[in-house]
Scaffold this motif. Sequence first.
Motif, PDB file in Angstrom:
ATOM      1  N   GLY A 130      54.417  -1.909  42.812  1.00  0.00           N
ATOM      2  CA  GLY A 130      55.234  -1.206  41.841  1.00  0.00           C
ATOM      3  C   GLY A 130      56.144  -2.100  41.029  1.00  0.00           C
ATOM      4  N   PRO A 131      56.670  -1.611  39.901  1.00  0.00           N
ATOM      5  CA  PRO A 131      57.423  -2.439  38.939  1.00  0.00           C
ATOM      6  C   PRO A 131      58.736  -2.998  39.476  1.00  0.00           C
ATOM      7  CG  PRO A 131      57.559  -0.108  38.367  1.00  0.00           C
ATOM      8  CD  PRO A 131      56.525  -0.215  39.442  1.00  0.00           C
ATOM      9  N   LYS A 132      59.310  -2.404  40.494  1.00  0.00           N
ATOM     10  CA  LYS A 132      60.587  -2.882  41.023  1.00  0.00           C
ATOM     11  C   LYS A 132      60.423  -4.009  42.050  1.00  0.00           C
ATOM     12  CE  LYS A 132      63.049   1.496  40.352  1.00  0.00           C
ATOM     13  NZ  LYS A 132      63.844   2.567  41.031  1.00  0.00           N
ATOM     14  N   TYR A 133      59.207  -4.279  42.435  1.00  0.00           N
ATOM     15  CA  TYR A 133      58.957  -5.290  43.459  1.00  0.00           C
ATOM     16  C   TYR A 133      58.915  -6.681  42.837  1.00  0.00           C
ATOM     17  CZ  TYR A 133      56.510  -7.809  47.223  1.00  0.00           C
ATOM     18  OH  TYR A 133      56.153  -8.719  48.206  1.00  0.00           O
ATOM     19  N   LYS A 134      59.692  -7.610  43.357  1.00  0.00           N
ATOM     20  CA  LYS A 134      59.688  -9.002  42.898  1.00  0.00           C
ATOM     21  C   LYS A 134      58.850  -9.815  43.876  1.00  0.00           C
ATOM     22  CE  LYS A 134      64.169  -8.820  40.554  1.00  0.00           C
ATOM     23  NZ  LYS A 134      65.526  -9.410  40.442  1.00  0.00           N
ATOM     24  N   HIS A 174      51.505   1.254  45.692  1.00  0.00           N
ATOM     25  CA  HIS A 174      52.705   1.921  45.185  1.00  0.00           C
ATOM     26  C   HIS A 174      52.319   3.243  44.534  1.00  0.00           C
ATOM     27  CE1 HIS A 174      56.292   2.701  42.782  1.00  0.00           C
ATOM     28  NE2 HIS A 174      55.524   2.732  41.702  1.00  0.00           N
ATOM     29  N   SER A 175      53.142   4.243  44.724  1.00  0.00           N
ATOM     30  CA  SER A 175      52.886   5.554  44.120  1.00  0.00           C
ATOM     31  C   SER A 175      53.867   5.781  42.972  1.00  0.00           C
ATOM     32  CB  SER A 175      53.041   6.662  45.167  1.00  0.00           C
ATOM     33  OG  SER A 175      52.936   7.929  44.570  1.00  0.00           O
ATOM     34  N   SER A 176      53.340   5.952  41.768  1.00  0.00           N
ATOM     35  CA  SER A 176      54.201   6.153  40.601  1.00  0.00           C
ATOM     36  C   SER A 176      54.748   7.574  40.520  1.00  0.00           C
ATOM     37  CB  SER A 176      53.423   5.838  39.314  1.00  0.00           C
ATOM     38  OG  SER A 176      52.266   6.660  39.225  1.00  0.00           O
ATOM     39  N   ASP A 177      54.074   8.519  41.190  1.00  0.00           N
ATOM     40  CA  ASP A 177      54.510   9.915  41.127  1.00  0.00           C
ATOM     41  C   ASP A 177      55.123  10.405  42.433  1.00  0.00           C
ATOM     42  OD1 ASP A 177      52.322  10.014  42.770  1.00  0.00           O
ATOM     43  OD2 ASP A 177      51.110  11.293  41.457  1.00  0.00           O
ATOM     44  N   ASP A 206      56.266 -13.062  37.745  1.00  0.00           N
ATOM     45  CA  ASP A 206      56.164 -11.873  36.894  1.00  0.00           C
ATOM     46  C   ASP A 206      55.022 -10.952  37.318  1.00  0.00           C
ATOM     47  OD1 ASP A 206      58.285 -12.828  35.310  1.00  0.00           O
ATOM     48  OD2 ASP A 206      56.896 -14.051  34.138  1.00  0.00           O
ATOM     49  N   CYS A 207      54.954 -10.675  38.601  1.00  0.00           N
ATOM     50  CA  CYS A 207      53.916  -9.776  39.093  1.00  0.00           C
ATOM     51  C   CYS A 207      54.498  -8.894  40.189  1.00  0.00           C
ATOM     52  CB  CYS A 207      52.703 -10.545  39.608  1.00  0.00           C
ATOM     53  SG  CYS A 207      53.005 -11.396  41.171  1.00  0.00           S
ATOM     54  N   ALA A 208      53.733  -7.894  40.604  1.00  0.00           N
ATOM     55  CA  ALA A 208      54.227  -6.944  41.601  1.00  0.00           C
ATOM     56  C   ALA A 208      53.257  -6.779  42.759  1.00  0.00           C
ATOM     57  CB  ALA A 208      54.476  -5.587  40.936  1.00  0.00           C
ATOM     58  N   ILE A 209      52.471  -7.828  43.032  1.00  0.00           N
ATOM     59  CA  ILE A 209      51.520  -7.748  44.141  1.00  0.00           C
ATOM     60  C   ILE A 209      52.099  -8.401  45.386  1.00  0.00           C
ATOM     61  CG2 ILE A 209      49.520  -7.731  42.610  1.00  0.00           C
ATOM     62  CD1 ILE A 209      49.128 -10.726  43.457  1.00  0.00           C
TER      63      ILE A 209
END
Length: 493
Positions: free
Chosen positions: A400-404, A123-126, A410-413
């Motif tokens: 990324g934080p939006k991925y369930k 995931h790219s935060s920027d 409670d993780c984003a992998i």
Amino acid sequence: MAKFIEQRHRVTLLLLLAASAACVGSIEFESSSVGVGELARDDECSSSDPAECTFNALQRRGAAVREHAAAAAAAAGTAEEGASAKAAGARRTDAQHRWDPSPDEPLKILFVGNSFTYGPPEHSSDGQQQPLHNLPRMLKFIAESMGHQVVQEEDTLGACTLHAHRPSQNPEACTDPAFCQPIELIRVNRSLECTGPAAITKLASNSSFCPQRLLRSDYGTWDVIVLQDHSNLPTIEAARRTMYYPAIREYAAAAKRLKAKARKRKTLIALYMTWSYYDGGIPLNRGLTGCWPMPMKHLAYISPGRYGPTVRDQACQAYSLASGAASGLRFGGDVLVPAGLAWQVARGSPAIPGECKRTIDEQYGGYPQLSALKLPLRASNESAVRWRGKDGMKLYRDKGPKYKSPYCEDCAIDLHASAAGMYLNALVFYATLFKRSPLGVAVPDGVTVVDGLVLPKVSLEDAEALQQIAHDVVMGNMDTWWKGDQQPMDQQP
């Protein structure tokens, strides 16, 4: 009604088996371990940069291991020559067998698989495009840092199976839209005239799908063809029989014909053992349309025994994947690349539940497919085991934080490898194919470009631990990874 459905599925399975056999039959094509713990390590360093000190120590350590291994190999070679002189029809010596990588004769390797090979980015935060975690290029980077030249190509399609890549399903110059479709992707230009099965409904954009690369051999005959199947498939008995084994046989037949036409040395079929999901198996879905002859859940249903207990937790799923991959050595595979077992060591070597192991072994007539190993394998140095418990998530790709995530709470992998995870895979490939310790090889820095792609960064601390793990898993068990009396790549006749 249930009995009728079961009967119908078993009839379907028999038809698939017959069809697979027909496809295969109709193809026509014109160690020694090193005592690392005994090696002294000089921790004195004049640099003020701890990272530089770590890197320098790593390089010294790798050089010492290689010097130690060379001396041991020389001594073993002398003994072998004496024995062979007394035995009629004995093999040539190692020196006569040795394949010597050089700029004039690089290792030519084709990777056939899916996203577990081409490596989707983090995931790219920027909002900036992140580099692929690309296994073929990481292997090339590592090997060339040690003086071994590599030419790599991919035939990869995200979420797909080997079944859809087979040469019998992807003839050259196909133009019939009922049978094939032209391929145009970010990494596959339409001008290459690659085609794939028309039934496939989705082509992942980062794939490099071109089944015709197998027989085109643009760089000369392939030395190694790596086969990587869907991440769930080796755990499903019916899928192995109807899809995995026939695909291996077909590629082995193609490799044999390539050898007969081009040269004396055999093209090797390398079986890529992948890793378990973070927390074990998840409910089976249909699979990508066009890649599966019937849905995954149906194949699991018609398999003998209960499927659930074979993937109940990650240690169990890892054992099932390892067994399934290893069983392919009996159907045309030459060498097993044990990346999945290296992941288990990195995660602390969790115990394999007894019931799980018995259930899986029963699928192979009660015979463990890796009986020569004492599983789970363990690291020689516990300080290298940096991914126990929740730290194991660092081996998987962050979405990324939006991925369930369906793989953990409670993780984003997701199920794909992180940069560190793919680096471990590449280290295992290097150690297995070249029969060389990976200690002291190069570490990707996030800037280096290999064959047009930037490699993601791996920290030097993680790299040292991963190199140790790959060394421990591969170097002490080389006879297990290589089929029967098959010689390693650097000892091919």
